[in-house]
Design a protein around this motif. Sequence first.
Motif, PDB file in Angstrom:
ATOM      1  N   MET A 136       0.995  -1.179   0.096  1.00 26.39           N
ATOM      2  CA  MET A 136       0.182  -0.051  -0.053  1.00 26.39           C
ATOM      3  C   MET A 136       0.864   1.268  -0.016  1.00 26.39           C
ATOM      4  N   ASP A 137       0.293   2.117  -0.451  1.00 27.67           N
ATOM      5  CA  ASP A 137       1.209   3.557  -0.513  1.00 27.67           C
ATOM      6  C   ASP A 137       0.459   4.807   0.212  1.00 27.67           C
ATOM      7  N   VAL A 138      -0.120   4.404   1.224  1.00 28.06           N
ATOM      8  CA  VAL A 138      -0.641   5.323   2.124  1.00 28.06           C
ATOM      9  C   VAL A 138      -0.558   4.990   3.638  1.00 28.06           C
ATOM     10  N   PHE A 139      -0.603   5.853   4.369  1.00 29.50           N
ATOM     11  CA  PHE A 139      -0.324   5.714   5.834  1.00 29.50           C
ATOM     12  C   PHE A 139      -1.327   6.690   6.686  1.00 29.50           C
ATOM     13  N   GLN A 140      -1.356   6.473   7.876  1.00 26.63           N
ATOM     14  CA  GLN A 140      -1.686   7.318   9.002  1.00 26.63           C
ATOM     15  C   GLN A 140      -1.044   7.301  10.493  1.00 26.63           C
ATOM     16  N   ILE A 141      -1.114   8.384  11.122  1.00 24.03           N
ATOM     17  CA  ILE A 141      -0.335   8.274  12.410  1.00 24.03           C
ATOM     18  C   ILE A 141      -1.457   8.282  13.414  1.00 24.03           C
ATOM     19  N   ASN A 142      -2.739   8.882  13.200  1.00 18.92           N
ATOM     20  CA  ASN A 142      -3.657   8.780  14.266  1.00 18.92           C
ATOM     21  C   ASN A 142      -4.610   8.034  14.052  1.00 18.92           C
ATOM     22  N   LYS A 143      -4.866   7.166  15.148  1.00 22.13           N
ATOM     23  CA  LYS A 143      -6.046   6.186  15.129  1.00 22.13           C
ATOM     24  C   LYS A 143      -7.232   6.719  14.844  1.00 22.13           C
ATOM     25  N   GLU A 144      -7.530   8.199  15.142  1.00 24.35           N
ATOM     26  CA  GLU A 144      -8.861   8.656  15.162  1.00 24.35           C
ATOM     27  C   GLU A 144      -9.096   9.243  13.749  1.00 24.35           C
ATOM     28  N   ASP A 145      -8.245   9.153  12.854  1.00 27.49           N
ATOM     29  CA  ASP A 145      -8.273   9.869  11.471  1.00 27.49           C
ATOM     30  C   ASP A 145      -8.234   8.857  10.516  1.00 27.49           C
ATOM     31  N   ASP A 146      -9.017   8.617   9.599  1.00 26.47           N
ATOM     32  CA  ASP A 146      -9.201   7.687   8.726  1.00 26.47           C
ATOM     33  C   ASP A 146      -9.005   8.324   7.106  1.00 26.47           C
ATOM     34  N   ARG A 147      -8.231   9.592   7.185  1.00 28.09           N
ATOM     35  CA  ARG A 147      -7.759   9.751   5.785  1.00 28.09           C
ATOM     36  C   ARG A 147      -6.414   9.427   5.412  1.00 28.09           C
ATOM     37  N   PRO A 148      -6.380   8.752   4.406  1.00 30.16           N
ATOM     38  CA  PRO A 148      -5.050   8.259   4.069  1.00 30.16           C
ATOM     39  C   PRO A 148      -4.201   9.432   3.716  1.00 30.16           C
ATOM     40  N   ILE A 149      -2.972   9.205   4.034  1.00 31.07           N
ATOM     41  CA  ILE A 149      -1.572  10.076   3.513  1.00 31.07           C
ATOM     42  C   ILE A 149      -1.005   9.246   2.632  1.00 31.07           C
ATOM     43  N   ALA A 150      -0.599  10.235   1.635  1.00 27.95           N
ATOM     44  CA  ALA A 150       0.227   9.511   0.371  1.00 27.95           C
ATOM     45  C   ALA A 150       1.714   9.089   0.953  1.00 27.95           C
ATOM     46  N   LEU A 151       2.014   7.936   0.817  1.00 29.43           N
ATOM     47  CA  LEU A 151       3.420   7.339   1.301  1.00 29.43           C
ATOM     48  C   LEU A 151       4.671   8.180   0.588  1.00 29.43           C
ATOM     49  N   THR A 152       5.225   8.979   1.264  1.00 29.98           N
ATOM     50  CA  THR A 152       6.426   9.444   0.399  1.00 29.98           C
ATOM     51  C   THR A 152       7.400   9.805   1.623  1.00 29.98           C
ATOM     52  N   VAL A 153       8.690   9.821   1.343  1.00 28.88           N
ATOM     53  CA  VAL A 153       9.818  10.059   2.616  1.00 28.88           C
ATOM     54  C   VAL A 153       9.267  11.545   3.298  1.00 28.88           C
TER      55      VAL A 153
ATOM     56  N   THR B   6       5.517  11.916  11.383  1.00 25.06           N
ATOM     57  CA  THR B   6       6.079  11.213  12.352  1.00 25.06           C
ATOM     58  C   THR B   6       7.046  12.205  13.413  1.00 25.06           C
ATOM     59  N   ARG B   7       7.860  12.998  12.570  1.00 18.47           N
ATOM     60  CA  ARG B   7       8.815  13.985  13.483  1.00 18.47           C
ATOM     61  C   ARG B   7      10.021  12.958  13.768  1.00 18.47           C
ATOM     62  N   LYS B   8      10.033  11.911  13.139  1.00 11.61           N
ATOM     63  CA  LYS B   8      11.191  10.724  13.165  1.00 11.61           C
ATOM     64  C   LYS B   8      11.245  10.425  14.660  1.00 11.61           C
ATOM     65  N   THR B   9      10.305  10.223  15.136  1.00  7.49           N
ATOM     66  CA  THR B   9      10.390   9.887  16.719  1.00  7.49           C
ATOM     67  C   THR B   9       9.646   8.566  16.952  1.00  7.49           C
ATOM     68  N   ASP B  10       9.581   8.053  18.198  1.00 11.79           N
ATOM     69  CA  ASP B  10       8.850   6.800  18.788  1.00 11.79           C
ATOM     70  C   ASP B  10       7.562   7.179  18.908  1.00 11.79           C
ATOM     71  N   PRO B  11       6.632   6.471  18.504  1.00 16.86           N
ATOM     72  CA  PRO B  11       6.931   5.060  18.003  1.00 16.86           C
ATOM     73  C   PRO B  11       6.949   4.667  16.762  1.00 16.86           C
ATOM     74  N   PHE B  12       7.098   5.346  15.975  1.00 14.57           N
ATOM     75  CA  PHE B  12       7.251   5.287  14.435  1.00 14.57           C
ATOM     76  C   PHE B  12       8.305   4.879  14.065  1.00 14.57           C
ATOM     77  N   TYR B  13       9.626   5.299  14.615  1.00  9.72           N
ATOM     78  CA  TYR B  13      10.982   4.979  14.410  1.00  9.72           C
ATOM     79  C   TYR B  13      11.352   3.865  15.544  1.00  9.72           C
ATOM     80  N   VAL B  14      11.634   2.893  15.495  1.00 11.38           N
ATOM     81  CA  VAL B  14      11.784   1.701  16.322  1.00 11.38           C
ATOM     82  C   VAL B  14      12.900   0.974  16.061  1.00 11.38           C
TER      83      VAL B  14
END
Length: 297
Positions: free
Chosen positions: A1-18, A25-33
């Motif tokens: 898939m080429d979309v993502f989200q960081i908020n469980k309350e938000d169902d809007r897809p975000i295009a997956l790019t660097v 994510t601000r390059k922080t936990d819990p996204f960078y593990v």
Amino acid sequence: MDVFQINKEDDRPIALTVKNYENKTRKTDPFYVEMKNEIKHFAICPACKNPIIVVNLYIDKTLDENKNKMPMHAKHCKYDIKGLAEYSQAAYDNCSFANPSKFGGASKHNNKGRRNEIVSLIKEYPVILYNEIRSITGIDFTENAFSYMIKNFIKSEGYYYKYINKYNLPYSFLNMQKGIRLFNSQLYYSDKRKELIKSINDSKYFCYKNYKIVPKTKDGFYEIELYLANHNVDKEYESETIDVVIVEKFNGKVYEIFNRTIEINLEKYINTVDKQRRINSLTDGIRIEDEYFSNFV
């Protein structure tokens, strides 16, 4: 898939790019593990809220079964990510991104909430759907043609088919239509325009003349139609494609004159709807009453 989200309350897809992933994510936990001396990148699926892992965010070192380099993509991971999301098998089994149904299937659901969501999108935001199907096909469908498509979708109870959801609606809406007649249609300004003009002009019976698709001669009954076909689901990348096909017909014979495989964009339509909702809300405070306007005199 080429979309993502960081908020469980938000169902809007975000295009997956660097850029999008780093900014959100601000390059922080819990996204960078860190796992086994390696940094893994995680996010949330916009649809099922399960954790997903981003593959090849920065380098394309992962290989597929044929030893080919794999592009950046996200896929569901069937385990909990602390501080981000807990894995749910039930949610995964019904996820529009993880387990998309093949277009054309006859399987239906009886979820009235899901039905109402699809019908409301068509009823409240018809212009967005209209623009999307023109962009997808490259055809500037008339209002009458679009009206016929809507009636056909409703009559066929398209809102109950399992493969149709709010993310793929423009594509699945088109897929439900039988061959759409293109006689006298104009072309929409899209990336397919030049290719369409060439394909039509190179066909046996039709040409694009005076901004319309017309027969080259008037000595017979010729037909030209468009449809979507060959929906393909790539389980490895959790991505989907479908073919836009145009055929011409004469005297019982059918000739394919155009066929382009396109990737199904699962974020553009629903995010455009969401933006329209936000813009509409900007005028919620305006009332059409004499007393309201007197405050500005």
